[in-house]
Write an enzyme that holds these catalytic residues in place. Structure first.
Site, short mmCIF file in Angstrom:
data_model
loop_
_atom_site.label_atom_id
_atom_site.label_comp_id
_atom_site.label_asym_id
_atom_site.label_seq_id
_atom_site.Cartn_x
_atom_site.Cartn_y
_atom_site.Cartn_z
N LYS A 115 0.87 -1.18 0.00
CA LYS A 115 0.00 0.00 0.00
C LYS A 115 0.90 1.23 0.00
O LYS A 115 1.42 1.65 1.03
CB LYS A 115 -0.94 0.02 1.20
CG LYS A 115 -1.94 1.17 1.08
CD LYS A 115 -2.93 1.21 2.21
CE LYS A 115 -3.93 2.33 1.95
NZ LYS A 115 -3.29 3.64 1.73
N GLU A 173 -0.16 4.73 -8.27
CA GLU A 173 0.25 5.70 -7.24
C GLU A 173 1.51 6.41 -7.69
O GLU A 173 2.51 5.78 -8.08
CB GLU A 173 0.52 4.96 -5.93
CG GLU A 173 0.50 5.83 -4.71
CD GLU A 173 -0.86 5.87 -4.04
OE1 GLU A 173 -0.97 6.49 -2.98
OE2 GLU A 173 -1.82 5.27 -4.58
N CYS A 424 -25.03 19.30 21.56
CA CYS A 424 -25.64 20.60 21.82
C CYS A 424 -27.08 20.55 21.32
O CYS A 424 -27.34 20.07 20.21
CB CYS A 424 -24.85 21.69 21.09
SG CYS A 424 -25.74 23.25 20.94
#
EC number: 6.5.1.2
Length: 670
Positions: A115, A173, A424
């Site tokens: 990767k 890549e 909230c």
């Protein structure tokens, strides 16, 4: 006697071969001086005979004029991301999911690769010539970086070998080797210029240079790892065989690739690569595990933004120890209050970290964390910094007090039973929630309002010009010019973009509302199931649960959102006052539709000139068609646009009916 054309062709062939030997195989075949001599000879011949110059000549890698901006590119085949596994347990869970979906208890064959820690790019070759390179972007739309990619010598401007498809899109890549990165940074230090924190940032910054001559000086390279678009040709039905085919065409492929036939083989590969990681010469952050069989890949399919047949098995993140200076509380667009540790800055995996998430009150309690403590910081997946543990509690350390009132608007903070997140209760009266909700509403995957960036939203809320999404559509060019860095032309462009955004789709509208847990895929499922806003707003939880991929939690979030009177009022203002609208979504069983497309499996291929592919797909689905991405014996009809390739050929081979776009429009009643 050799002709001038033959001589130029011979020089180009030689130079391409030497570039491949040097940049891909790392095995120079001739001294640099000989390469430079041949390149100089070719440049002279092309300068004297410009009519013989071609875009794929080795001389054309560098020299394009600087760009003013990057052109947007829509990926014909989406560039998806990968799901992650961070430990052996989550990898084995992935393996079991694959086996279960394939209804097989046998060990599967996986193709395992590195990767790479760089920038994902798409390379489009037509008739073997590189015609476009693009970034991944959001997976659907990227940026055209062709001029910059042409400067990367590891990437062939023309493919070599036999049986090259008419159109071939290669994914891979772009990255920067460590030696080149360190040398570049050292030169920058000596020159008093900006240095990069890590090779990934350097690669990304280099590819996004508007002047390709700057990119040409950066030590970038490339490995390919997959296929996107394929037309007018065939590829092997094994991922490993595809990588070998790429290599045969002159594309660079990592030599650290292995076929693994069991979970233990995969884990062995993972641990070997992890041990070898420091000696690789470039950054990686794990291994990628892919089902090797294309038939099995097709059976497994995709979730919303990732394939089911692949996973990125990440290495343990790098960790450092530092001190917690303070804990502050941030409010997200759904009201979620997240504690954030303010840290003594520390370098972790090449990045200076000064903040880290603490997630929620339960996590603070689990850690036993107090302000002043020494803590272990980890970049999870080498990206998101988080506090892992307390290693030393300092004298005089202070307890973290979770707020009972929102730090932004002062509203009460509540914690719903069964949820770990405190929220909230202020809703859109809370400036933080308002900003988050508006930023989501205008984002590309929502209403896609061009020019309405985060800084503009911040100013609109701070100046109290906009209190909810409906008020965006009341903005005038005159009011917008009162914002920082907003001239009359830019202001008018934003007003025009707002007007354009009123024409949307039901799915985008639902996603833009920002309902908790409702992403793009869920919004699309809700739109397709209910068809109208009225039907959705009337649906109870039991009805919502019948929608694909909607469980009890998501159904509750949807119902709670729609039950809130302020949300219903905003929806009314958007539709009735602002004029946000979308084409009707007709929800009818296929057998009840009187249409030549009803109940048929249809494949679109090639370029359409009258409708966009998305519009055509929506029109066909509305008439009861199932639109598929591949041709098989189950396909009933292929609609072929311009430059249709392998799908058209396969349809003809299977004897499937084929029509052109004009005939499609006629059958659509246009």
């Amino acid at each position: 006697m050799e002709s001038l054309q033959d001589k130029i062709t011979h020089l180009r062939t030689l130079l391409r071969h030497y570039e491949y030997q040097y940049h891909v195989l790392d095995a120079p075949a001739v001294p640099d001086a000989e390469y430079d001599r041949l390149m100089g000879e070719l440049r002279e011949l092309e300068a004297a005979h410009p009519e013989l110059l071609t875009t794929d000549s080795p001389t054309q890698r560098v020299g394009a004029a600087p760009l003013s901006a990057f052109e947007q590119v829509r990926h014909e085949v989406p560039m998806l991301s990968l799901d992650n596994a961070f430990d052996e347990e989550s990898y084995r869970a992935f393996n079991k999911r694959v086996q279960d979906r394939l209804k097989s208890s046998d060990d599967l064959t996986f193709c395992c690769e590195l990767k790479l820690d760089g920038l994902a790019v798409s390379l489009l070759y037509e008739q073997g010539e590189l015609v476009r390179a693009a970034t991944r972007g959001d997976g659907t739309t990227g940026e055209n970086i062709t001029a910059n990619v042409r400067t990367i010598r590891a990437i062939p401007l023309r493919l070599s070998g036999d049986n090259i498809p008419e159109r071939l899109e290669v994914r891979g890549e772009v990255f920067m080797p460590l030696a080149g990165f360190e040398k570049m940074n050292e030169q920058a230090r000596r020159g008093g210029q900006k240095i990069f924190a890590n090779p990934r940032n350097a690669a990304a910054g280099s590819l996004r240079q508007l002047d390709p001559r700057i990119t040409a000086k950066r030590p970038l390279t490339f490995f390919c790892y997959g296929l996107g678009l394929l037309e007018g040709g065939e590829m092997p039905r094994s991922h490993m065989a595809r990588l070998q085919q790429f290599k045969a065409w002159g594309l660079p492929v990592s030599d650290r690739v292995r076929l693994c036939h069991s979970p233990s083989d995969v884990l062995d590969f993972y641990h070997q690569v992890e041990a070898d990681r420091p000696a690789l010469g470039f950054d990686i952050d794990g291994v990628v595990i892919k089902v090797d069989s294309l038939e099995q890949q097709e059976q497994l399919g995709f979730v919303a933004r990732a394939p089911r047949w692949a996973v990125a098995f990440k290495f343990p993140a790098q960790e450092q120890i530092t001190t917690v200076r303070d804990v502050e509380f941030q409010v997200g667009r759904t009201g979620a209050i997240t504690p954030v540790a303010r840290l003594e800055p520390v370098l972790v995996a090449g990045v200076m970290v000064s903040n880290a998430t603490l997630h929620n009150a339960d996590e603070i309690e689990r850690l036993g964390l107090r302000i002043g403590d020494r803590v272990v910081i980890r970049r999870a997946g080498d990206v998101i910094p988080q506090v892992m543990s307390v290693v030393e509690s300092a004298e005089g350390a202070r307890d973290v007090i979770f707020p009972t009132h929102c730090p932004v608007c002062g509203s009460d903070v509540e914690r719903v039973e069964g949820e770990v997140v405190a929220r909230c209760t202020g809703g859109l009266i809370c400036g933080a929630q308002r900003k988050g909700a508006l930023k989501h509403f205008v984002s590309r995957r929502a209403l896609d309002i061009d020019g309405m960036g985060e800084k503009i939203i911040d100013q609109l809320v701070d100046k109290e010009y906009v209190k909810n999404p409906a008020e965006l559509f009341e903005l005038t060019a005159g009011k917008l010019t009162g914002l920082d860095r907003m001239g009359p032309k830019s202001a008018q462009n934003v007003v025009d973009a707002l007007a354009k955004a009123k024409q949307t789709t039901f799915a985008r509208f639902l996603y833009a509302l920002g309902i908790s847990e409702v992403g793009e895929a869920t919004a699309a499922n809700l739109a397709a199931h209910f068809g109208t806003l009225e039907a959705l707003m009337a649906a109870d939880i039991d009805t919502l649960i019948t929608v694909p991929d909607v469980g009890k939690v998501v159904a509750s979030h949807v119902r709670n959102f729609l039950d809130e009177e302020s949300n219903r009022e905003i929806i009314r203002l958007l539709v009735e006052k602002a004029g946000v609208n979308w084409p009707d979504v007709v929800v009818v069983k296929a057998e009840e539709i009187d249409s030549p497309f009803a109940g048929k499996t249809v494949v679109l291929t090639g370029s359409l000139s009258i409708l966009s592919r998305d519009d055509a797909k929506e029109r066909l689905q509305a008439l009861g068609a199932k639109v598929s991405g591949s041709v098989s014996k189950k396909t009933d009809l292929v609609i072929a646009g311009e430059a249709a390739g392998s799908k058209l050929a396969k349809a003809q081979e299977l004897g499937i009916d084929v029509i052109d776009e004009q005939e499609m429009m006629r059958l659509l009643g246009e």
